[in-house]
Motif scaffolding. Structure first.
Motif, PDB file in Angstrom:
ATOM      1  N   MET A   1     -57.682  75.311  -1.113  1.00 40.21           N
ATOM      2  CA  MET A   1     -58.187  75.733   0.166  1.00 40.21           C
ATOM      3  C   MET A   1     -57.210  75.451   1.293  1.00 40.21           C
ATOM      4  N   SER A   2     -56.427  74.427   1.142  1.00 43.05           N
ATOM      5  CA  SER A   2     -55.503  74.084   2.220  1.00 43.05           C
ATOM      6  C   SER A   2     -54.440  75.159   2.388  1.00 43.05           C
ATOM      7  N   GLU A   3     -54.058  75.824   1.307  1.00 44.04           N
ATOM      8  CA  GLU A   3     -53.085  76.914   1.422  1.00 44.04           C
ATOM      9  C   GLU A   3     -53.659  78.067   2.226  1.00 44.04           C
ATOM     10  N   ARG A   4     -54.914  78.382   2.033  1.00 47.21           N
ATOM     11  CA  ARG A   4     -55.535  79.472   2.769  1.00 47.21           C
ATOM     12  C   ARG A   4     -55.698  79.121   4.247  1.00 47.21           C
ATOM     13  N   SER A   5     -55.943  77.907   4.581  1.00 47.66           N
ATOM     14  CA  SER A   5     -56.105  77.533   5.974  1.00 47.66           C
ATOM     15  C   SER A   5     -54.758  77.512   6.701  1.00 47.66           C
ATOM     16  N   ILE A   6     -53.655  77.249   6.006  1.00 45.09           N
ATOM     17  CA  ILE A   6     -52.330  77.246   6.626  1.00 45.09           C
ATOM     18  C   ILE A   6     -51.867  78.681   6.883  1.00 45.09           C
ATOM     19  N   ALA A   7     -52.103  79.570   5.974  1.00 45.29           N
ATOM     20  CA  ALA A   7     -51.648  80.950   6.110  1.00 45.29           C
ATOM     21  C   ALA A   7     -52.202  81.629   7.361  1.00 45.29           C
ATOM     22  N   PRO A   8     -53.488  81.549   7.674  1.00 44.78           N
ATOM     23  CA  PRO A   8     -53.976  82.191   8.899  1.00 44.78           C
ATOM     24  C   PRO A   8     -53.354  81.577  10.157  1.00 44.78           C
ATOM     25  N   GLU A   9     -53.131  80.261  10.182  1.00 50.52           N
ATOM     26  CA  GLU A   9     -52.499  79.643  11.341  1.00 50.52           C
ATOM     27  C   GLU A   9     -51.080  80.172  11.513  1.00 50.52           C
ATOM     28  N   SER A  10     -50.351  80.315  10.424  1.00 48.59           N
ATOM     29  CA  SER A  10     -48.975  80.821  10.471  1.00 48.59           C
ATOM     30  C   SER A  10     -48.960  82.265  10.969  1.00 48.59           C
ATOM     31  N   ALA A  11     -49.884  83.061  10.508  1.00 48.51           N
ATOM     32  CA  ALA A  11     -49.967  84.460  10.950  1.00 48.51           C
ATOM     33  C   ALA A  11     -50.347  84.530  12.426  1.00 48.51           C
ATOM     34  N   THR A  12     -51.227  83.652  12.885  1.00 52.40           N
ATOM     35  CA  THR A  12     -51.620  83.626  14.286  1.00 52.40           C
ATOM     36  C   THR A  12     -50.439  83.225  15.155  1.00 52.40           C
ATOM     37  N   ARG A  13     -49.681  82.224  14.711  1.00 45.18           N
ATOM     38  CA  ARG A  13     -48.494  81.808  15.466  1.00 45.18           C
ATOM     39  C   ARG A  13     -47.472  82.926  15.530  1.00 45.18           C
ATOM     40  N   ARG A  14     -47.259  83.601  14.410  1.00 46.96           N
ATOM     41  CA  ARG A  14     -46.301  84.702  14.364  1.00 46.96           C
ATOM     42  C   ARG A  14     -46.727  85.818  15.309  1.00 46.96           C
ATOM     43  N   SER A  15     -48.007  86.174  15.331  1.00 48.49           N
ATOM     44  CA  SER A  15     -48.514  87.207  16.232  1.00 48.49           C
ATOM     45  C   SER A  15     -48.347  86.800  17.687  1.00 48.49           C
ATOM     46  N   ALA A  16     -48.637  85.537  17.974  1.00 47.33           N
ATOM     47  CA  ALA A  16     -48.482  85.052  19.348  1.00 47.33           C
ATOM     48  C   ALA A  16     -47.015  85.080  19.756  1.00 47.33           C
ATOM     49  N   PHE A  17     -46.132  84.676  18.860  1.00 51.77           N
ATOM     50  CA  PHE A  17     -44.694  84.689  19.141  1.00 51.77           C
ATOM     51  C   PHE A  17     -44.215  86.118  19.396  1.00 51.77           C
ATOM     52  N   LEU A  18     -44.655  87.081  18.592  1.00 53.85           N
ATOM     53  CA  LEU A  18     -44.277  88.482  18.783  1.00 53.85           C
ATOM     54  C   LEU A  18     -44.823  89.038  20.091  1.00 53.85           C
ATOM     55  N   ALA A  19     -46.045  88.674  20.446  1.00 57.68           N
ATOM     56  CA  ALA A  19     -46.638  89.149  21.698  1.00 57.68           C
ATOM     57  C   ALA A  19     -45.876  88.598  22.902  1.00 57.68           C
ATOM     58  N   VAL A  20     -45.535  87.307  22.866  1.00 60.20           N
ATOM     59  CA  VAL A  20     -44.771  86.707  23.961  1.00 60.20           C
ATOM     60  C   VAL A  20     -43.384  87.354  24.034  1.00 60.20           C
ATOM     61  N   GLY A  21     -42.770  87.578  22.885  1.00 53.90           N
ATOM     62  CA  GLY A  21     -41.453  88.234  22.856  1.00 53.90           C
ATOM     63  C   GLY A  21     -41.511  89.639  23.439  1.00 53.90           C
ATOM     64  N   ALA A  22     -42.557  90.382  23.123  1.00 52.32           N
ATOM     65  CA  ALA A  22     -42.709  91.739  23.654  1.00 52.32           C
ATOM     66  C   ALA A  22     -42.892  91.708  25.170  1.00 52.32           C
ATOM     67  N   VAL A  23     -43.669  90.778  25.675  1.00 49.46           N
ATOM     68  CA  VAL A  23     -43.874  90.657  27.118  1.00 49.46           C
ATOM     69  C   VAL A  23     -42.554  90.321  27.803  1.00 49.46           C
ATOM     70  N   ILE A  24     -41.791  89.417  27.235  1.00 52.21           N
ATOM     71  CA  ILE A  24     -40.493  89.044  27.814  1.00 52.21           C
ATOM     72  C   ILE A  24     -39.560  90.254  27.856  1.00 52.21           C
ATOM     73  N   VAL A  25     -39.508  91.027  26.788  1.00 51.88           N
ATOM     74  CA  VAL A  25     -38.654  92.223  26.751  1.00 51.88           C
ATOM     75  C   VAL A  25     -39.085  93.226  27.816  1.00 51.88           C
ATOM     76  N   ILE A  26     -40.370  93.440  27.972  1.00 49.78           N
ATOM     77  CA  ILE A  26     -40.877  94.387  28.976  1.00 49.78           C
ATOM     78  C   ILE A  26     -40.541  93.899  30.384  1.00 49.78           C
TER      79      ILE A  26
END
Length: 147
Positions: A1-26
């Motif tokens: 179960m711990s592997e499944r709980s880490i994966a969503p956090e990693s995906a959320t961080r990646r999405s947040a990082f991409l969103a911040v990067g897109a805002v900075i580029v704009i």
């Protein structure tokens, strides 16, 4: 179960990082757009023929109509005050040709065309005809019209 709980956090961080990067580029693109240097006045072109020196001042190289001022002198720099000047905007690649416009004399050797149509972007050619009643001089000046 711990592997499944880490994966969503990693995906959320990646999405947040991409969103911040897109805002900075704009934001950087908007800043660059407004900070990019623009010409401070009309475009001034100088040309000539064996008989004349010609200065052309174009108010705006955008789609629409623009004012054009023309100065005509002889080769020694003396103004040509008894000339008639016609100007015609042509787009040779598309076959567009505006009607020739008589430029109004505004002083010795100075002429003004208030409304020269530039109907689309791309390469254009300004054709000038200088008629001094005893001679006719013609020239073509290439220009680029932006959006």
């Amino acid at each position: 179960m711990s592997e499944r709980s880490i994966a969503p956090e990693s995906a959320t961080r990646r999405s947040a990082f991409l969103a911040v990067g897109a805002v900075i580029v704009i934001v950087l693109a908007v800043i660059a757009w407004f900070a990019w240097p623009r010409p401070s006045g009309p475009l001034v072109l100088k040309t000539g023929t064996p008989q004349h020196l010609v200065t052309i001042s174009i108010d705006s190289l955008r789609i629409g109509t623009t004012a054009i001022d023309i100065t005509v002198t002889d080769r020694t720099g003396a103004p040509k005050d008894h000339a008639a000047v016609l100007i015609q905007a042509n787009q040779p690649l598309m076959g567009h040709a505006g009607q020739p416009i008589a430029a109004t004399a505004t002083g010795p050797g100075y002429f003004h065309a208030a409304s020269v149509p530039l109907m689309m972007t791309g390469q254009w050619e300004l054709r000038l005809s200088i008629d001094e009643h005893d001679s006719l001089d013609e020239l073509a000046v290439p220009i680029w019209v932006g959006g």
